[in-house]
Enzyme design. Structure first.
Site, short mmCIF file in Angstrom:
data_model
loop_
_atom_site.label_atom_id
_atom_site.label_comp_id
_atom_site.label_asym_id
_atom_site.label_seq_id
_atom_site.Cartn_x
_atom_site.Cartn_y
_atom_site.Cartn_z
N ASP A 1 9.35 42.45 143.87
CA ASP A 1 9.05 43.04 145.54
C ASP A 1 8.59 44.29 144.12
O ASP A 1 7.49 44.78 145.05
CB ASP A 1 10.48 43.43 145.09
CG ASP A 1 11.40 41.84 146.00
OD1 ASP A 1 10.85 41.24 147.25
OD2 ASP A 1 12.48 42.36 146.80
P1 NAP Z 1 12.85 41.11 143.01
O1 NAP Z 1 12.34 41.67 143.94
O2 NAP Z 1 14.21 40.84 143.04
O3 NAP Z 1 12.03 39.11 141.61
C1 NAP Z 1 12.75 38.71 141.24
C2 NAP Z 1 12.16 37.51 140.15
O4 NAP Z 1 12.62 37.21 139.37
C3 NAP Z 1 12.32 36.61 141.19
O5 NAP Z 1 10.89 36.80 142.25
C4 NAP Z 1 12.60 35.15 140.77
O6 NAP Z 1 11.69 34.19 140.58
C5 NAP Z 1 12.73 35.71 139.50
N1 NAP Z 1 13.35 35.13 137.89
C6 NAP Z 1 15.16 35.41 138.27
N2 NAP Z 1 15.52 34.76 137.32
C7 NAP Z 1 14.69 34.39 136.35
C8 NAP Z 1 14.81 33.57 135.10
N3 NAP Z 1 15.52 34.06 133.97
N4 NAP Z 1 13.21 33.80 134.21
C9 NAP Z 1 12.52 34.25 134.82
N5 NAP Z 1 12.22 34.70 136.70
C10 NAP Z 1 13.22 34.66 137.04
O7 NAP Z 1 13.20 41.62 141.32
P2 NAP Z 1 12.39 43.11 141.16
O8 NAP Z 1 11.29 42.96 141.43
O9 NAP Z 1 12.74 44.04 140.39
O10 NAP Z 1 13.03 43.74 142.61
C11 NAP Z 1 14.25 44.13 143.05
C12 NAP Z 1 14.57 44.47 144.23
O11 NAP Z 1 16.02 44.76 144.62
C13 NAP Z 1 13.38 45.19 144.96
O12 NAP Z 1 13.15 45.04 146.59
C14 NAP Z 1 14.35 46.80 145.51
O13 NAP Z 1 14.29 47.51 146.03
C15 NAP Z 1 15.62 46.28 145.29
N6 NAP Z 1 16.73 46.53 144.96
C16 NAP Z 1 17.06 47.14 143.66
C17 NAP Z 1 17.68 49.02 143.71
C18 NAP Z 1 17.91 49.28 141.94
O14 NAP Z 1 18.86 50.15 142.41
N7 NAP Z 1 17.59 48.70 140.90
C19 NAP Z 1 18.38 49.43 144.95
C20 NAP Z 1 18.25 48.59 145.83
C21 NAP Z 1 17.06 47.77 146.03
P3 NAP Z 1 11.97 32.81 140.30
O15 NAP Z 1 13.64 32.15 141.15
O16 NAP Z 1 10.93 32.17 141.12
O17 NAP Z 1 12.26 32.09 139.02
#
Ligand code: NAP
Length: 459
Positions: free
Chosen positions: A386
């Site tokens: 994301d």
């Molecule tokens: P993400 O959008 O959740 O994507 C994570 C990706 O990691 C997935 O597409 C997955 O694809 C891949 N993955 C999972 N396990 C894996 C592994 N073992 N090895 C390799 N790839 C792996 O992560 P992000 O880009 O960090 O975004 C964070 C999200 O959380 C955002 O939508 C954000 O708004 C939300 N959020 C975060 C917070 C915060 O405080 N950090 C707070 C509120 C909301 P595969 O399954 O194909 O591997």
């Protein structure tokens, strides 16, 4: 005042000062560890001061509570994995808030009729906030752990039902202030607060749970501050207020990083209406072999690593540092791009990379690093989705439109490390993966990085 009371007040003062310095320390990754030690020291000082200075009715309950609390705390610290930290934190909020609510009930049972009206106000707030934070945090923990369905739970007339519960709870609160002898009213207020906590959190999707938790953290802090007023305990007032406002500020910062408002998070039902969102993503994802990826990295002059949630699940922080060191040894300039909401909790990536001794000077915040992508040879996206989704910038119809992103698609070449076609937490498709500059290296992030490191050594 007796000597022991003086001692208690002195420890409270020391504890309060330590809490303030702890917060200051935690505002920067380099000093965060020291901040945590200061906070622990402050908490220990407050506990010792209370045990020595307060009137202890029976040590049996104190020792039992300390033992059970320490066992649960140590168990959670040792066994709960980093990736489950958000739900662990939610549980801690639930415990803290329950403690505040129970102290309130205890004070009500003993002193309700002989307490000044101002203290009754504080008691009412303490019990209400404590109770609703307890159940709200338990639901948040359940959603994050997957025990409760992560999608927003919504039904017709939900807002009316919630408003009715809130109004009845607020009315009970005012009746309690005027007539503390009406015991039933107090318990109605308490019961409704427990129900309201559930109703408040179920319509929110698990993608927004970290923001909700930070808000609940703020409520738990304010409940503790109210407890401090009821008990005449200064350290609780100070620590609760610090907790309450820092939690609120954190919620606001997280919303800003996602380009959302607090009301949108609380009432928007994010994740419930994905069908309404559109994306131009399509085409084929181009796979890259390990050797080709290693060649690109080895002959690049500038590489940026972009860690995301997948890095945390794979526990790949050490592997990425090892690869970075190898590349640096070959003269490649390596930087890490940190998105404020990458992962599942604020500072998630900073904590993981610091654990692997990645130098803080190599970490760059979104605003600093975005202008550097066009002059970067390879951007390596490690389990992020994301936070690198260009739809947020380019597609006004996207569910995450307006969320600031790391603009990796502007790099000369992008290598995405993920296991397969899995989506990010928002559940949206990511057009980055279909762009001509992007190639996919499938596999668990940790093993992909280790294999890349081996391959780079042979280039
Ligand atoms: P993400 O959008 O959740 O994507 C994570 C990706 O990691 C997935 O597409 C997955 O694809 C891949 N993955 C999972 N396990 C894996 C592994 N073992 N090895 C390799 N790839 C792996 O992560 P992000 O880009 O960090 O975004 C964070 C999200 O959380 C955002 O939508 C954000 O708004 C939300 N959020 C975060 C917070 C915060 O405080 N950090 C707070 C509120 C909301 P595969 O399954 O194909 O591997």
């Amino acid at each position: 005042m007796t000597l022991s009371t003086y001692f208690m007040e002195a420890t409270y003062l020391i504890a309060s000062i330590l809490f303030v310095f702890a917060l200051k320390g935690m505002s920067h990754p380099e000093t965060a560890r020291r901040g945590m030690f200061l906070a622990e020291g402050g908490m220990l000082a407050a506990i010792i001061g209370t045990l020595i200075g307060a009137h202890i009715v029976t040590w049996v309950w104190i020792i039992a509570g300390l033992s059970i609390g320490s066992i649960i705390g140590a168990w959670m610290a040792i066994w709960v994995p980093m990736t489950a930290m958000p739900q662990r934190t939610a549980l801690s909020h639930a415990f803290g808030a329950l403690a505040a609510a129970l102290v309130g009930v205890g004070e009500f049972l003993v002193h309700a009729n002989d307490m000044p009206s101002i203290t009754r106000w504080a008691l009412g707030f303490e019990v209400m906030l404590g109770a609703l934070t307890t159940t709200g945090s338990l639901i948040a923990a359940g959603k994050l752990q997957g025990v409760i369905h992560g999608k927003p739970i919504q039904f017709k007339g939900q807002n009316v039902v919630n408003a009715l519960i809130f109004l009845t709870m607020a009315t009970s609160f005012f009746i309690f202030i005027a007539h503390p002898e009406k015991v039933a009213v107090f318990y109605i207020m308490l019961g409704l607060a427990f129900v309201f906590g559930v109703m408040l959190v179920i319509p929110i999707g698990s993608a927004d749970m970290p923001v909700v938790m930070s808000l609940l953290n703020s409520y738990a802090g304010l409940a503790a501050a109210a407890t401090g007023f009821v008990l005449g305990n200064n350290v609780l007032i100070i620590a609760g207020t610090l907790d309450g406002f820092s939690g609120f500020i954190l919620s606001v910062l997280m919303c800003k990083a996602m380009n959302r408002s607090i009301t949108n998070v609380l009432f928007g039902g994010f994740g419930a209406v994905i069908a309404g969102a559109t994306t131009d993503a399509g085409g084929v994802m181009r796979e890259i072999s390990l050797d080709d990826a290693a060649m690109q990295l080895a002959f690049a002059s500038r590489v940026i690593f972009v860690p995301g949630y997948g890095l945390a699940t794979a526990q790949a922080q050490h592997a990425v540092r090892e690869l970075a060191e190898l590349l640096e040894g070959r003269g490649v300039t390596v930087k890490y791009a940190i998105h404020p909401v990458a992962g599942r909790m604020p500072g998630h990536m900073n904590v993981l990379l610091a654990e692997a001794n990645v130098p803080y000077s190599s970490l760059y915040e979104m605003e600093q690093i975005n202008p550097e992508f066009p002059s970067t040879d390879v951007a390596v996206v490690i389990g992020a989705n994301d936070v690198v989704n260009p739809d947020a910038r380019d597609n006004p119809k996207s569910l995450i439109a307006g969320m600031p992103i790391l603009e990796v698609d502007r790099a000369k070449s992008v290598i995405v490390l993920k296991r397969g076609q899995g989506r990010g937490f928002s559940g949206l498709e990511n057009p980055l993966f279909f762009k001509s500059c992007t190639s996919m290296l499938y596999g668990d992030a940790k093993s992909s990085l280790s294999h890349l490191a081996q391959a780079v050594q042979h280039v």
